[in-house]
Design a protein around this motif. Structure first.
Motif, mmCIF file in Angstrom:
data_model
loop_
_atom_site.group_PDB
_atom_site.id
_atom_site.type_symbol
_atom_site.label_atom_id
_atom_site.label_comp_id
_atom_site.label_asym_id
_atom_site.label_seq_id
_atom_site.Cartn_x
_atom_site.Cartn_y
_atom_site.Cartn_z
ATOM 1 N N GLU A 1 0.808 -1.225 0.000
ATOM 2 C CA GLU A 1 0.000 0.000 0.000
ATOM 3 C C GLU A 1 0.845 1.282 0.000
ATOM 4 O OE1 GLU A 1 -2.745 -0.266 3.210
ATOM 5 O OE2 GLU A 1 -3.886 -1.892 2.301
ATOM 6 N N LEU A 2 1.831 1.310 -0.862
ATOM 7 C CA LEU A 2 2.543 2.563 -1.101
ATOM 8 C C LEU A 2 1.723 3.430 -2.055
ATOM 9 C CD1 LEU A 2 6.263 1.474 -1.554
ATOM 10 C CD2 LEU A 2 5.265 2.669 0.381
ATOM 11 N N LEU A 3 1.897 4.740 -1.964
ATOM 12 C CA LEU A 3 1.173 5.662 -2.823
ATOM 13 C C LEU A 3 1.985 5.991 -4.069
ATOM 14 C CD1 LEU A 3 -0.400 8.169 -0.259
ATOM 15 C CD2 LEU A 3 -1.452 6.187 -1.358
ATOM 16 N N PHE A 4 1.336 5.918 -5.227
ATOM 17 C CA PHE A 4 1.967 6.243 -6.499
ATOM 18 C C PHE A 4 1.080 7.227 -7.249
ATOM 19 C CE2 PHE A 4 3.590 2.086 -5.378
ATOM 20 C CZ PHE A 4 4.946 2.190 -5.644
ATOM 21 N N SER A 5 1.703 8.068 -8.076
ATOM 22 C CA SER A 5 0.963 9.056 -8.858
ATOM 23 C C SER A 5 0.323 8.404 -10.077
ATOM 24 C CB SER A 5 1.895 10.182 -9.308
ATOM 25 O OG SER A 5 2.415 10.882 -8.195
ATOM 26 N N ILE A 6 -0.923 8.806 -10.359
ATOM 27 C CA ILE A 6 -1.642 8.315 -11.528
ATOM 28 C C ILE A 6 -1.244 9.154 -12.737
ATOM 29 C CG2 ILE A 6 -3.925 7.848 -12.513
ATOM 30 C CD1 ILE A 6 -5.030 7.737 -9.707
ATOM 31 N N ASP A 7 -1.147 8.522 -13.879
ATOM 32 C CA ASP A 7 -0.861 9.228 -15.121
ATOM 33 C C ASP A 7 -2.015 10.181 -15.444
ATOM 34 O OD1 ASP A 7 -0.098 10.108 -17.580
ATOM 35 O OD2 ASP A 7 0.093 8.122 -18.496
ATOM 36 N N LEU A 8 -1.707 11.457 -15.664
ATOM 37 C CA LEU A 8 -2.742 12.450 -15.947
ATOM 38 C C LEU A 8 -3.501 12.150 -17.241
ATOM 39 C CD1 LEU A 8 -0.877 15.754 -14.986
ATOM 40 C CD2 LEU A 8 -2.670 14.589 -13.697
ATOM 41 N N PHE B 1 19.014 -6.275 -9.866
ATOM 42 C CA PHE B 1 17.928 -5.779 -9.032
ATOM 43 C C PHE B 1 16.667 -5.626 -9.878
ATOM 44 C CE2 PHE B 1 20.006 -2.061 -10.810
ATOM 45 C CZ PHE B 1 18.960 -1.252 -11.205
ATOM 46 N N ALA B 2 15.515 -5.703 -9.214
ATOM 47 C CA ALA B 2 14.235 -5.572 -9.910
ATOM 48 C C ALA B 2 13.190 -5.028 -8.952
ATOM 49 C CB ALA B 2 13.789 -6.919 -10.475
ATOM 50 N N ASP B 3 12.327 -4.139 -9.477
ATOM 51 C CA ASP B 3 11.180 -3.599 -8.745
ATOM 52 C C ASP B 3 9.925 -3.888 -9.553
ATOM 53 O OD1 ASP B 3 13.086 -2.624 -7.066
ATOM 54 O OD2 ASP B 3 12.686 -0.510 -7.432
ATOM 55 N N LEU B 4 8.869 -4.321 -8.855
ATOM 56 C CA LEU B 4 7.597 -4.623 -9.504
ATOM 57 C C LEU B 4 6.472 -3.995 -8.701
ATOM 58 C CD1 LEU B 4 5.862 -6.109 -11.613
ATOM 59 C CD2 LEU B 4 5.895 -8.110 -10.094
ATOM 60 N N ILE B 5 5.682 -3.136 -9.357
ATOM 61 C CA ILE B 5 4.531 -2.496 -8.722
ATOM 62 C C ILE B 5 3.277 -3.274 -9.107
ATOM 63 C CG2 ILE B 5 3.217 -0.358 -8.484
ATOM 64 C CD1 ILE B 5 5.711 1.160 -9.354
ATOM 65 N N GLU B 6 2.430 -3.493 -8.136
ATOM 66 C CA GLU B 6 1.189 -4.228 -8.350
ATOM 67 C C GLU B 6 0.366 -3.603 -9.477
ATOM 68 O OE1 GLU B 6 -2.844 -5.381 -5.775
ATOM 69 O OE2 GLU B 6 -1.452 -3.841 -5.084
ATOM 70 N N ASP B 7 -0.219 -4.458 -10.319
ATOM 71 C CA ASP B 7 -0.997 -3.983 -11.460
ATOM 72 C C ASP B 7 -2.451 -3.764 -11.052
ATOM 73 O OD1 ASP B 7 -1.683 -3.215 -13.960
ATOM 74 O OD2 ASP B 7 -1.784 -5.240 -14.800
ATOM 75 N N CYS B 8 -3.013 -2.620 -11.465
ATOM 76 C CA CYS B 8 -4.423 -2.311 -11.234
ATOM 77 C C CYS B 8 -4.971 -1.612 -12.469
ATOM 78 C CB CYS B 8 -4.595 -1.443 -9.982
ATOM 79 S SG CYS B 8 -4.321 -2.330 -8.439
ATOM 80 N N GLN B 9 -6.183 -1.052 -12.359
ATOM 81 C CA GLN B 9 -6.831 -0.462 -13.522
ATOM 82 C C GLN B 9 -6.147 0.823 -13.974
ATOM 83 O OE1 GLN B 9 -10.928 -0.008 -12.369
ATOM 84 N NE2 GLN B 9 -11.439 -2.129 -12.849
ATOM 85 N N GLU B 10 -5.809 1.707 -13.027
ATOM 86 C CA GLU B 10 -5.241 2.991 -13.411
ATOM 87 C C GLU B 10 -3.792 2.841 -13.873
ATOM 88 O OE1 GLU B 10 -8.069 3.552 -9.913
ATOM 89 O OE2 GLU B 10 -6.338 2.300 -10.411
ATOM 90 N N SER B 11 -3.435 3.649 -14.858
ATOM 91 C CA SER B 11 -2.045 3.687 -15.307
ATOM 92 C C SER B 11 -1.254 4.637 -14.415
ATOM 93 C CB SER B 11 -1.955 4.164 -16.761
ATOM 94 O OG SER B 11 -2.626 3.266 -17.619
ATOM 95 N N LEU B 12 -0.009 4.265 -14.134
ATOM 96 C CA LEU B 12 0.829 5.064 -13.255
ATOM 97 C C LEU B 12 1.725 6.004 -14.060
ATOM 98 C CD1 LEU B 12 1.958 2.377 -10.651
ATOM 99 C CD2 LEU B 12 -0.001 3.907 -10.531
ATOM 100 N N ALA B 13 2.140 7.086 -13.395
ATOM 101 C CA ALA B 13 3.066 8.011 -14.040
ATOM 102 C C ALA B 13 4.446 7.389 -14.193
ATOM 103 C CB ALA B 13 3.152 9.305 -13.237
ATOM 104 N N SER B 14 4.776 6.433 -13.344
ATOM 105 C CA SER B 14 6.071 5.745 -13.403
ATOM 106 C C SER B 14 5.880 4.328 -13.949
ATOM 107 C CB SER B 14 6.716 5.681 -12.022
ATOM 108 O OG SER B 14 5.858 5.029 -11.097
ATOM 109 N N LYS B 15 6.974 3.697 -14.356
ATOM 110 C CA LYS B 15 6.912 2.335 -14.880
ATOM 111 C C LYS B 15 6.573 1.329 -13.794
ATOM 112 C CE LYS B 15 9.690 1.928 -19.058
ATOM 113 N NZ LYS B 15 10.833 1.205 -19.668
ATOM 114 N N ARG B 16 5.810 0.309 -14.158
ATOM 115 C CA ARG B 16 5.471 -0.746 -13.204
ATOM 116 C C ARG B 16 6.658 -1.665 -12.953
ATOM 117 N NH1 ARG B 16 2.567 -4.536 -14.874
ATOM 118 N NH2 ARG B 16 2.416 -5.424 -12.780
ATOM 119 N N LYS B 17 7.453 -1.913 -13.980
ATOM 120 C CA LYS B 17 8.562 -2.851 -13.868
ATOM 121 C C LYS B 17 9.862 -2.123 -14.198
ATOM 122 C CE LYS B 17 5.720 -6.772 -15.406
ATOM 123 N NZ LYS B 17 5.578 -7.849 -16.429
ATOM 124 N N THR B 18 10.798 -2.173 -13.276
ATOM 125 C CA THR B 18 12.145 -1.658 -13.532
ATOM 126 C C THR B 18 13.147 -2.699 -13.066
ATOM 127 O OG1 THR B 18 12.152 -0.507 -11.397
ATOM 128 C CG2 THR B 18 11.482 0.770 -13.326
#
Length: 457
Positions: free
Chosen positions: A348-355, A394-411
């Motif tokens: 439950e980290l907060l991420f910005s939604i793509d405008l 190293f790898a980071d993966l953000i949980e996938d949901c309906q809204e698109s994020l301003a940042s990449k989900r997978k790095t």
């Protein structure tokens, strides 16, 4: 009392490719680099001169150490046990110079540093403190603030109490958790140093904070708990600094013509009300160093809350929210190699939604809660005598949901270092860097470090 002095001279050549947070705008002034280099050399020479004169005066005024000694009483059977010193002071001079391949006329850093360490006490209770003074003429390219040009800081200052089964530490300290080399998902206790966030060593990139640390030995298991009475978060980089992130730079540019409003926000700086705490349980099993970690505190980097003013302008307000992190790390040492790894889950980290996302609603705060999964695995090995090779993925993966994020989900990407020692191990040279296999860019640093040491009694 023994005094020890060290001098380090470091040169770094940095190459960045599309790594936005590291890139500097080009500017005129091809003679700046020569001016800055001459200034750093002159200042380093002046500091050397002061220490040499101080050392000469000290030796000239001290009495002969053999004056009151009966040399005839010293025989082969004589044995004198050296007692630990109650007070010990040491330090070093460091000249660190960082330039970029593409903009060598505008150096990243020409930091000249004087560092002092002080050890006090013996046996079961001890004190430690260190401080430094920095002078960096390169900051004139991006700020007129003399507090950045000359910087005096009390770094660490803490008290250690050792018992047979329990240890306690109280004070201002650096607390490094994790086994990764530079990329550490669970290294969350200390905030980053906004003056030097991509320092070559992990310790240099962090700032010590006030905390209480307790370590308890429970048979083969070690339990450690850390209490931070007041949360500390990452400070914002100054405008036009080499470390200013591209997103923050764009927002600051939009603020100038009045397109958006950037509010100052509030940091979680209330004593005890905004406290943080962490636990670590570690053990050794069949040669593996294993540890489970837990952290409960505030995000070091702010999430930007969005809303609209009555005149229609968008307002961004940085906010820090409390979250929890769970981690596991391991390390296994072999004869000349070490294998290590880390796993972290941050719910439950907060991420910005793509405008531009169609699901984005204008009256929403522009943030969405997602789980973040991180992993690091690496190996380092020493070949021949001093040839050191370090490779890490190293790898980071953000949980996938309906809204698109301003940042990449997978790095994901790799870090690497290859270095060797020369001139009787006084000179260490090599290269290290980071490459994003997910196409966020890359950075390569060629470095050389020369150290000269002496001790005065």
């Amino acid at each position: 009392m023994e005094k020890q002095y060290y001098c380090y001279i470091k040169w770094f050549l940095l190459y960045c490719r599309r790594l936005k947070a590291f890139c500097l705008p080009s500017s005129p002034g091809k003679q700046k680099i020569m001016f800055y280099l001459c200034a750093s050399v002159v200042n380093l020479f002046f500091i050397f001169l002061v220490i040499i004169l101080f050392s000469s005066i000290s030796h000239a005024t001290e009495e002969d150490p053999l004056k009151n000694m009966d040399l005839n009483s010293l025989t082969e059977e004589t044995f004198v046990e050296e007692k630990p010193k109650f007070l010990s002071i040491s330090g070093y001079l460091e000249s660190r110079n960082q330039v970029r391949v593409t903009d060598m006329d505008e150096p990243i850093s020409l930091r000249q540093r004087l560092w002092l360490d002080c050890y006090l006490g013996r046996d079961w209770i001890r004190g430690f403190a260190n401080a430094y003074f920095d002078y960096d003429p390169a900051v004139r390219d991006w700020t007129d603030d003399n507090d950045e040009l000359y910087y005096l800081e009390l770094n660490e200052a803490y008290l250690t109490i050792d018992t047979e089964r329990m240890d306690f530490i109280f004070g201002k300290k650096m607390m490094r958790w994790g086994t990764g080399d530079g990329v550490n998902p669970m290294d969350l206790i200390n905030p980053r140093d906004y003056r030097d966030p991509i320092a070559s060593a992990r310790a240099d990139a962090r700032l010590p904070i006030l905390l209480a640390d307790g370590i308890f030995l429970l048979g083969p298991v070690t339990l450690e708990g850390v209490l931070i009475p007041k949360a500390e978060v990452n400070k914002f980089c100054l405008p036009d600094s080499p470390w200013e992130p591209e997103g923050l730079k764009d927002m600051r540019r939009s603020v100038e013509p009045g397109e958006i409003v950037l509010s100052p926000g509030e940091e979680p700086d209330d004593w005890f009300k905004n406290s943080e705490f962490a636990f670590r349980v570690s053990t050794v099993w069949h040669g593996f160093d294993l540890a489970l970690l837990y952290y409960n505190g505030y995000t070091d980097d702010a999430a930007y809350h969005r809303d609209y003013l009555t005149d229609g302008r968008m307002r961004f307000t940085p906010r820090y929210h409390r979250y929890q992190a769970y981690g596991f790390n391991f390390a296994k040492g072999f004869e000349r190699a070490t294998v290590r790894g880390e796993i972290a889950v941050k719910p439950e980290l907060l991420f910005s939604i793509d405008l531009d996302d169609p699901l984005y609603e204008k009256d929403s705060d522009g943030l969405v809660s997602r789980d973040l999964y991180q992993c690091v695995i690496g190996i380092d090995r020493t070949f021949f005598t001093n040839l050191y090779v370090n490779l890490q993925f190293f790898a980071d993966l953000i949980e996938d949901c309906q809204e698109s994020l301003a940042s990449k989900r997978k790095t994901h990407g790799i870090t690497f270092e290859i270095s060797d020692k020369f001139l009787d191990d006084d000179l260490m040279a090599g290269f290290r860097g980071m490459y994003y296999t997910s196409h966020e860019g890359s950075a390569l640093e060629i470095f050389a470090e020369r150290g000269v040491s002496t001790s005065l009694s």
